[in-house]
Design a protein around this motif. Structure first.
Motif, PDB file in Angstrom:
ATOM      1  N   UNK A 277       0.903  -1.150   0.159  1.00 22.61           N
ATOM      2  CA  UNK A 277       0.080  -0.002   0.161  1.00 22.61           C
ATOM      3  C   UNK A 277       0.605   1.129   0.205  1.00 22.61           C
ATOM      4  N   UNK A 278       2.013   1.152   0.986  1.00 24.30           N
ATOM      5  CA  UNK A 278       2.812   2.505   0.682  1.00 24.30           C
ATOM      6  C   UNK A 278       3.523   2.648  -0.505  1.00 24.30           C
ATOM      7  N   UNK A 279       4.061   1.533  -1.108  1.00 25.91           N
ATOM      8  CA  UNK A 279       4.553   1.497  -2.394  1.00 25.91           C
ATOM      9  C   UNK A 279       3.665   2.221  -3.500  1.00 25.91           C
ATOM     10  N   UNK A 280       2.398   1.688  -3.470  1.00 30.16           N
ATOM     11  CA  UNK A 280       1.449   2.349  -4.261  1.00 30.16           C
ATOM     12  C   UNK A 280       1.275   3.775  -4.156  1.00 30.16           C
ATOM     13  N   UNK A 281       0.985   4.271  -2.948  1.00 33.88           N
ATOM     14  CA  UNK A 281       0.890   5.792  -2.583  1.00 33.88           C
ATOM     15  C   UNK A 281       2.285   6.442  -3.010  1.00 33.88           C
ATOM     16  N   UNK A 282       3.253   5.854  -2.851  1.00 36.95           N
ATOM     17  CA  UNK A 282       4.591   6.484  -3.058  1.00 36.95           C
ATOM     18  C   UNK A 282       4.954   6.530  -4.605  1.00 36.95           C
ATOM     19  N   UNK A 283       4.462   5.758  -5.225  1.00 36.29           N
ATOM     20  CA  UNK A 283       5.093   5.500  -6.648  1.00 36.29           C
ATOM     21  C   UNK A 283       3.822   6.130  -7.962  1.00 36.29           C
ATOM     22  N   UNK A 284       3.068   7.050  -7.025  1.00 38.56           N
ATOM     23  CA  UNK A 284       2.117   7.664  -8.064  1.00 38.56           C
ATOM     24  C   UNK A 284       2.187   9.226  -7.735  1.00 38.56           C
ATOM     25  N   UNK A 285       1.511  10.022  -8.606  1.00 40.77           N
ATOM     26  CA  UNK A 285       1.674  11.594  -8.494  1.00 40.77           C
ATOM     27  C   UNK A 285       0.203  12.448  -8.546  1.00 40.77           C
ATOM     28  N   UNK A 286      -0.766  11.479  -8.198  1.00 43.03           N
ATOM     29  CA  UNK A 286      -1.996  12.211  -8.226  1.00 43.03           C
ATOM     30  C   UNK A 286      -2.489  12.724  -7.014  1.00 43.03           C
ATOM     31  N   UNK A 287      -2.046  11.971  -5.835  1.00 46.50           N
ATOM     32  CA  UNK A 287      -2.357  12.195  -4.421  1.00 46.50           C
ATOM     33  C   UNK A 287      -1.225  12.407  -3.645  1.00 46.50           C
ATOM     34  N   UNK A 288      -0.889  13.330  -2.897  1.00 47.07           N
ATOM     35  CA  UNK A 288       0.163  13.384  -2.165  1.00 47.07           C
ATOM     36  C   UNK A 288      -0.377  12.824  -0.681  1.00 47.07           C
ATOM     37  N   UNK A 289       0.651  12.130  -0.176  1.00 48.58           N
ATOM     38  CA  UNK A 289       0.261  11.588   1.313  1.00 48.58           C
ATOM     39  C   UNK A 289       1.581  11.569   2.136  1.00 48.58           C
ATOM     40  N   UNK A 290       1.505  12.130   3.330  1.00 48.21           N
ATOM     41  CA  UNK A 290       2.581  12.544   4.304  1.00 48.21           C
ATOM     42  C   UNK A 290       3.329  11.099   4.821  1.00 48.21           C
ATOM     43  N   UNK A 291       4.223  11.090   5.214  1.00 49.48           N
ATOM     44  CA  UNK A 291       4.812   9.889   5.868  1.00 49.48           C
ATOM     45  C   UNK A 291       4.077   9.829   7.464  1.00 49.48           C
ATOM     46  N   UNK A 292       3.649  10.963   7.969  1.00 43.38           N
ATOM     47  CA  UNK A 292       2.858  10.781   9.371  1.00 43.38           C
ATOM     48  C   UNK A 292       1.414   9.936   8.943  1.00 43.38           C
ATOM     49  N   UNK A 293       0.946  10.311   7.825  1.00 45.92           N
ATOM     50  CA  UNK A 293      -0.618   9.546   7.587  1.00 45.92           C
ATOM     51  C   UNK A 293       0.027   8.195   7.215  1.00 45.92           C
ATOM     52  N   UNK A 294       0.956   7.710   6.629  1.00 50.25           N
ATOM     53  CA  UNK A 294       1.219   6.457   6.505  1.00 50.25           C
ATOM     54  C   UNK A 294       1.505   5.887   7.816  1.00 50.25           C
ATOM     55  N   UNK A 295       2.150   6.303   8.470  1.00 46.92           N
ATOM     56  CA  UNK A 295       2.387   5.790  10.032  1.00 46.92           C
ATOM     57  C   UNK A 295       1.142   5.653  10.773  1.00 46.92           C
ATOM     58  N   UNK A 296       0.153   6.663  10.631  1.00 48.81           N
ATOM     59  CA  UNK A 296      -1.061   6.517  11.292  1.00 48.81           C
ATOM     60  C   UNK A 296      -1.888   5.277  10.793  1.00 48.81           C
ATOM     61  N   UNK A 297      -2.010   5.310   9.302  1.00 45.76           N
ATOM     62  CA  UNK A 297      -2.705   4.281   8.959  1.00 45.76           C
ATOM     63  C   UNK A 297      -2.348   2.685   9.188  1.00 45.76           C
ATOM     64  N   UNK A 298      -1.065   2.529   9.407  1.00 45.07           N
ATOM     65  CA  UNK A 298      -0.544   1.283   9.966  1.00 45.07           C
ATOM     66  C   UNK A 298      -1.082   1.057  11.102  1.00 45.07           C
ATOM     67  N   UNK A 299      -1.252   1.843  11.971  1.00 44.77           N
ATOM     68  CA  UNK A 299      -1.815   1.985  13.401  1.00 44.77           C
ATOM     69  C   UNK A 299      -3.479   1.561  13.358  1.00 44.77           C
ATOM     70  N   UNK A 300      -4.081   2.212  12.357  1.00 40.47           N
ATOM     71  CA  UNK A 300      -5.477   2.198  12.434  1.00 40.47           C
ATOM     72  C   UNK A 300      -6.244   1.223  11.347  1.00 40.47           C
TER      73      UNK A 300
END
Length: 431
Positions: A277-300
């Motif tokens: 999921x992280x790799x999909x978000x990091x290898x596209x340029x349509x929607x920026x997502x912060x590292x903090x959001x990636x971290x929170x998503x891991x927990x939730x």
């Protein structure tokens, strides 16, 4: 394939009854019916916010859960469609973080069924058309779409490059052999390579295709699909990597290293799904997502019936009871790794078109007792299919009551349909 959906809402049930009468004509393959149905509805699949499209044998649903959790942690409104449902059909269509309500669902299904009445669409084709129609009418920042079966001929594969942010392929394994390994000219003969060929059918021109790493045959089929489609391949071990063996998940790609918490979802395999999921978000340029959001998503991120420990309830009471919908050998291997040598009482229910040894062979050394139960409203294997030492029980409550009070954990597994019944009985309805 009928999914025997039921609803307490009369309007929804009336449409589910109509859905239950649908069937796919023998030998029909392709996307023509889905496209024809969508055309009558105004082509809603062309009017979606950026879409993350996920295929795979195991882990695609969990990957979708991580994607939506990470996007929502970044403040995004996210529509999601996954399958199958566990308890309520509404689970298949999630609008901006909430399951679709009964009244709009009834109207939506009626609209789609009426539009396609003479097309003879399948249960899943109607469901996907309804999801895309709902998504097109409700504002959102992103959509997460799980492939239903295979990829190449799956109804979700009508999605075109202009709406796709990224496509992903999770773990591969042998499943749905009747459909995905059916004889066909010009396709790979090796079973796992054929599976890879079918899943890679979601690759689209100019869209990142983000994958795990696979055996040589599967990798070749994915590479061929990328060349045919014009997609850009982003494979683990080449373009990104992860290590989830320690106390945290270390993810790396050309943009640098991320040190993230391990997923809250149980099972070592969930680290791979989260990394995909992280790799999909990091290898596209349509929607920026912060590292903090990636971290929170891991927990939730949560995904019911995938190594889910049941809460105290009518079934689990105060005993350690785990639930998993896995039904193929790859799932059995992942479950065995989770228990890491610990012995468990296994309560199993499997559809009669599944391999009865798929789960129990990988777990053989960990099974303290084996009890087979039927799956309500579905044809399932009897106890004799699992071996001479297997006991039979009329249902899950009876199977649990017959187990010794020896402190060992219990695993209920073998089918997502059985998992849905367990969640209903334990009053844990997915919301």
């Amino acid at each position: 394939m009928r999914d025997f959906a039921r609803s307490d809402h009369p309007g929804v049930q009336a449409q589910l009854d109509r859905l239950g009468q649908l069937s796919v004509p023998d030998g029909r393959l392709g996307l023509e019916t889905t496209r024809a149905l969508l055309l009558r509805l105004g082509d809603p699949h062309t009017q979606l916010p950026p879409v993350f499209h996920v295929a795979g044998t195991n882990g695609k649903g969990s990957t979708c859960a991580f994607l939506s959790a990470m996007l929502e942690a970044d403040g995004k409104r996210v529509h999601v469609t996954t399958s199958p449902h566990l308890v309520r059909y509404n689970e298949r269509i999630r609008l901006a973080g909430r399951l679709i309500e009964d009244d709009p669902l009834a109207a939506l299904l009626a609209e789609v069924l009426d539009a396609g009445e003479d097309l003879n669409p399948s249960f899943f084709e109607v469901t996907i058309a309804a999801a895309f129609l709902a998504f097109s009418r409700e504002p959102a920042d992103a959509c997460v779409v799980e492939v239903g079966l295979g990829g190449r001929f799956d109804a979700t594969n009508v999605l075109e490059p202009d709406v796709l942010a990224a496509c992903g392929i999770a773990a591969l394994g042998i499943d749905h052999e009747r459909f995905l390994l059916a004889p066909e000219e010009g396709v790979p003969k090796d079973p796992i390579s054929r599976i890879a060929f079918e899943k890679a059918g979601i690759a689209k021109d100019g869209v990142p295709l983000v994958t795990l790493s696979y055996d040589d045959g599967s990798t070749r089929e994915i590479e061929h699909a990328v060349m045919r489609s014009g997609a850009t391949l982003k494979m683990r071990g080449r373009n990104w990597n992860m290590d989830g063996a320690g106390a945290e998940l270390n993810y790396s790609d050309q943009n640098g290293l991320l040190e993230l918490p391990l997923p809250a979802m149980a099972g070592q395999h969930q680290a791979e799904n989260a990394a995909l999921a992280i790799a999909m978000l990091r290898h596209q340029d349509r929607i920026p997502v912060t590292p903090e959001a990636l971290s929170q998503g891991m927990r939730t991120a949560q995904w019911p019936a995938r190594m889910q420990r049941l809460a105290d309830g009518p079934l689990a009471k105060q005993r350690e009871v785990w639930l998993d919908g896995g039904h193929n050998r790859s799932a059995g291997e992942a479950i065995a790794r989770h228990f890491n040598g610990q012995r468990v009482h296994l309560i199993i229910g499997m559809l009669d078109n599944k391999d009865p040894r798929a789960l129990i062979d990988p777990m053989a050394e960990r099974i303290a007792s084996l009890t087979a139960v039927p799956i309500p409203t579905h044809a399932s294997h009897p106890a004799t299919a699992f071996g001479s030492s297997t006991k039979g029980a009329s249902d899950v409550p009876a199977a649990l009551s017959a187990l010794p009070d020896d402190g060992l954990p219990v695993l209920i597994a073998g089918s997502l349909y059985l998992a849905g019944e367990v969640l209903r009985l334990n009053h844990q309805i997915p919301a």
